[in-house]
Motif scaffolding. Structure first.
Motif, PDB file in Angstrom:
ATOM      1  N   LYS A  85       0.817  -1.215   0.000  1.00 39.23           N
ATOM      2  CA  LYS A  85       0.000   0.000   0.000  1.00 39.23           C
ATOM      3  C   LYS A  85       0.854   1.270   0.000  1.00 39.23           C
ATOM      4  O   LYS A  85       2.067   1.220   0.153  1.00 39.23           O
ATOM      5  CB  LYS A  85      -0.956  -0.029   1.201  1.00 39.23           C
ATOM      6  CG  LYS A  85      -1.976  -1.166   1.110  1.00 39.23           C
ATOM      7  CD  LYS A  85      -2.984  -1.125   2.252  1.00 39.23           C
ATOM      8  CE  LYS A  85      -3.974  -2.279   2.123  1.00 39.23           C
ATOM      9  NZ  LYS A  85      -4.984  -2.257   3.226  1.00 39.23           N
ATOM     10  N   CYS A  98       1.782   2.062   4.021  1.00 37.78           N
ATOM     11  CA  CYS A  98       2.119   0.988   4.964  1.00 37.78           C
ATOM     12  C   CYS A  98       2.566  -0.233   4.161  1.00 37.78           C
ATOM     13  O   CYS A  98       2.527  -0.222   2.939  1.00 37.78           O
ATOM     14  CB  CYS A  98       0.927   0.635   5.865  1.00 37.78           C
ATOM     15  SG  CYS A  98      -0.498   0.022   4.962  1.00 37.78           S
ATOM     16  N   CYS A 152       1.210  -3.241   4.017  1.00 38.09           N
ATOM     17  CA  CYS A 152       0.183  -4.251   3.733  1.00 38.09           C
ATOM     18  C   CYS A 152       0.127  -4.585   2.253  1.00 38.09           C
ATOM     19  O   CYS A 152       0.349  -3.725   1.410  1.00 38.09           O
ATOM     20  CB  CYS A 152      -1.189  -3.738   4.182  1.00 38.09           C
ATOM     21  SG  CYS A 152      -1.336  -3.549   5.952  1.00 38.09           S
ATOM     22  N   VAL A 208      -4.588  -5.662   6.440  1.00 37.76           N
ATOM     23  CA  VAL A 208      -4.755  -4.388   7.151  1.00 37.76           C
ATOM     24  C   VAL A 208      -3.763  -4.286   8.311  1.00 37.76           C
ATOM     25  O   VAL A 208      -3.237  -5.299   8.777  1.00 37.76           O
ATOM     26  CB  VAL A 208      -6.194  -4.237   7.709  1.00 37.76           C
ATOM     27  CG1 VAL A 208      -7.191  -4.079   6.572  1.00 37.76           C
ATOM     28  CG2 VAL A 208      -6.564  -5.422   8.579  1.00 37.76           C
ATOM     29  N   CYS A 209      -3.512  -3.044   8.722  1.00 34.74           N
ATOM     30  CA  CYS A 209      -2.625  -2.794   9.865  1.00 34.74           C
ATOM     31  C   CYS A 209      -3.066  -1.488  10.506  1.00 34.74           C
ATOM     32  O   CYS A 209      -3.970  -0.826  10.003  1.00 34.74           O
ATOM     33  CB  CYS A 209      -1.169  -2.714   9.387  1.00 34.74           C
ATOM     34  SG  CYS A 209      -0.793  -1.161   8.532  1.00 34.74           S
ATOM     35  N   CYS A 258      -3.399   1.582   7.892  1.00 37.25           N
ATOM     36  CA  CYS A 258      -4.502   1.670   6.926  1.00 37.25           C
ATOM     37  C   CYS A 258      -5.860   1.476   7.593  1.00 37.25           C
ATOM     38  O   CYS A 258      -6.894   1.682   6.959  1.00 37.25           O
ATOM     39  CB  CYS A 258      -4.288   0.720   5.754  1.00 37.25           C
ATOM     40  SG  CYS A 258      -4.003  -0.990   6.190  1.00 37.25           S
TER      41      CYS A 258
HETATM   42 ZN   LIG Z   1      -1.706  -1.345   6.368  1.00 39.40          ZN
END
Ligand SMILES: [Zn+2]
Length: 477
Positions: free
Chosen positions: A20, A23, A25, A37-38, A41
């Motif tokens: 992304k 980030c 991901c 996801v993290c 995001c």
């Molecule tokens: Zn993320």
């Protein structure tokens, strides 16, 4: 009164990065919901964005391919609005100072070529996706998948230079072709990798002032762009002609109903309260970086098309078709390296593209590879098989992985180029067609074509037509 439409497009393209924009991901399409996801995001408090270098390089590459001026400094801003698929409450996007300015793209519609200018290209992150259907309680609940949240996008904004729905569809299509060609997006419209919004207004032909525009959202295929704009142009002309006023608003294209519907008016428009993103420094791009990206740029479609005309002596039309994608152009060059380029072009534009279309395939997964096609064309050029037998062999080769020579040998398809074998067929044709022979000898020239046809039939299509004709002429005296 005659009216003309004024159309500008805003196209969002998802960049083909593995991770992304802010980030680490993954970005793969189709992963289980909320598996990529993290905290960044998902917009959790305290999580900080870090700009993806490859995404910026892809943005620069798109800008260079479209003739834009990459800006030495650009700024990410917060675009504030509330929506469930936007967990931070704002989208990070470039606003006042975008990545690139200017540039343009030529389109050809009905044989007329015209330039369409670009206003800008800016970078931004995508939002998540609301799922309104497909769950047992979908009538009461909306589910959200944040996998798409933070996927890198570029938004390409055109000047209002298009005057018809057909021009807009062509622009969208050309733009997609170039972005896919340079490898910055996969261009997959079904997966939403490319999305198009259109600004459209109408005015009496000849007037320079612009009419009030409506924005048509989410017209995500070339066909829908054309249909939605045709509908919208007609709708606006009807309003103006009956003395009404077009309202500035956002409209949605409803593809099943075949019309645009009002989504929100100007009064309801968002005030996004943009301000510079405090967690990201200005994006500084120096000449060295631009040069590095430029060095990775492939030969662009127009240049490659011109080269095909000069290097392979094929018509400009052929070159245009063969440079629709870089994979197709590669396929042609690999074939043309081994056989007559015009023959290669004919076979690719004919049988290969037709079969691909029937199967819904892309050129890179076509099982018949260039060396095999070149093998087939060589047999035709040598006169081993006729062009029409070649088409049957092509159909048998396409999926099977067998070579043309193998099929010709196994099925005894080689042309009869041997006088002895053909003479027997000709003698038989003369014997059973005594009337036609008499007519020919009596001066009725047209009968000759019929007799050649009979020889071809008698040889099951395998006679070398030239030899058959020569021998028949001789036999008839
Ligand atoms: Zn993320």
């Amino acid at each position: 009164m005659a009216y003309e439409a004024v159309i500008g497009l805003e196209i969002h393209a998802q960049l083909r990065t593995q991770t992304k924009i802010f980030c680490g991901c993954r970005t793969e399409f189709g992963a289980p919901p909320n598996s990529q996801v993290c905290p960044v995001c998902l917009g959790l408090p305290g999580a900080l964005p870090v700009l993806n270098r490859i995404a910026v390089d892809y943005g620069i590459k798109a800008a260079l391919a479209l003739g834009c001026e990459v800006q030495p400094g650009s700024i990410f801003a917060r675009k504030n609005y509330f929506y469930p698929d936007l967990p931070k409450g704002y989208q990070i996007s470039q606003y006042e100072r975008p990545l690139a300015l200017g540039g343009g793209l030529d389109i050809t519609v009905n044989g007329v070529r015209k330039p369409v200018r670009l206003t800008r290209i800016h970078m931004e992150e995508d939002a998540g996706k609301s799922l309104h259907e497909g769950f047992p309680d979908s009538d009461r609940r909306t589910y959200i998948d944040y996998n798409r949240s933070g996927v890198p996008l570029i938004e390409i904004v055109s000047e209002p230079d298009m005057r018809s729905a057909a021009e807009a569809a062509e622009f969208f299509s050309r733009l997609r072709a170039i972005l896919v060609w340079i490898g910055v997006t996969d261009g997959n419209m079904e997966e939403g990798s490319l999305r198009c919004d259109a600004n459209v207004s109408v005015r009496p032909a000849g007037q320079t002032a612009l009419g009030t525009k409506a924005e048509v959202k989410n017209v995500n295929s070339f066909r829908y762009v054309e249909k939605a704009l045709e509908y919208e142009i007609e709708r606006q002309i009807e309003i103006v002609e009956t003395g009404g006023r077009v309202v500035q608003e956002t409209r949605l294209w409803d593809s099943s109903a075949g019309r645009t519907l009002s989504m929100r008016s100007k009064e309801e428009a968002h005030d996004y309260r943009y301000f510079p993103e405090p967690d990201l420094p200005p994006l500084v791009i120096d000449e060295a970086r631009i040069a590095r990206v430029r060095a990775t740029m492939p030969e662009l479609p127009e240049a490659r098309s011109r080269r095909f005309v000069s290097q392979y002596a094929i018509p400009a039309y052929d070159a245009g078709v063969l440079t629709q994608s870089s994979a197709l152009a590669d396929y042609f060059e690999a074939t043309a390296a081994a056989v007559n380029p015009k023959a290669a072009s004919n076979w690719i534009m004919g049988e290969v593209l037709r079969t691909m279309k029937e199967r819904g395939q892309e050129i890179n997964v076509v099982p018949l590879r260039p060396p095999a096609l070149a093998g087939l064309i060589t047999l035709i050029e040598k006169g081993t098989i006729s062009n029409s037998v070649g088409k049957d062999v092509f159909a048998k080769m396409y999926d099977s992985g067998r070579s043309a020579q193998e099929i010709v040998d196994a099925e005894g398809l080689a042309q009869i180029g041997d006088e002895g074998a053909l003479t027997a067929v000709i003698d038989e044709v003369i014997r059973v067609n005594a009337d036609a022979v008499a007519q020919y000898r009596g001066g009725k020239q047209q009968t000759f074509g019929f007799l050649v046809g009979q020889v071809m039939k008698g040889s099951k299509g395998k006679a070398n037509p030239k030899l058959a004709s020569d021998l028949l002429k001789r036999a008839l005296g």
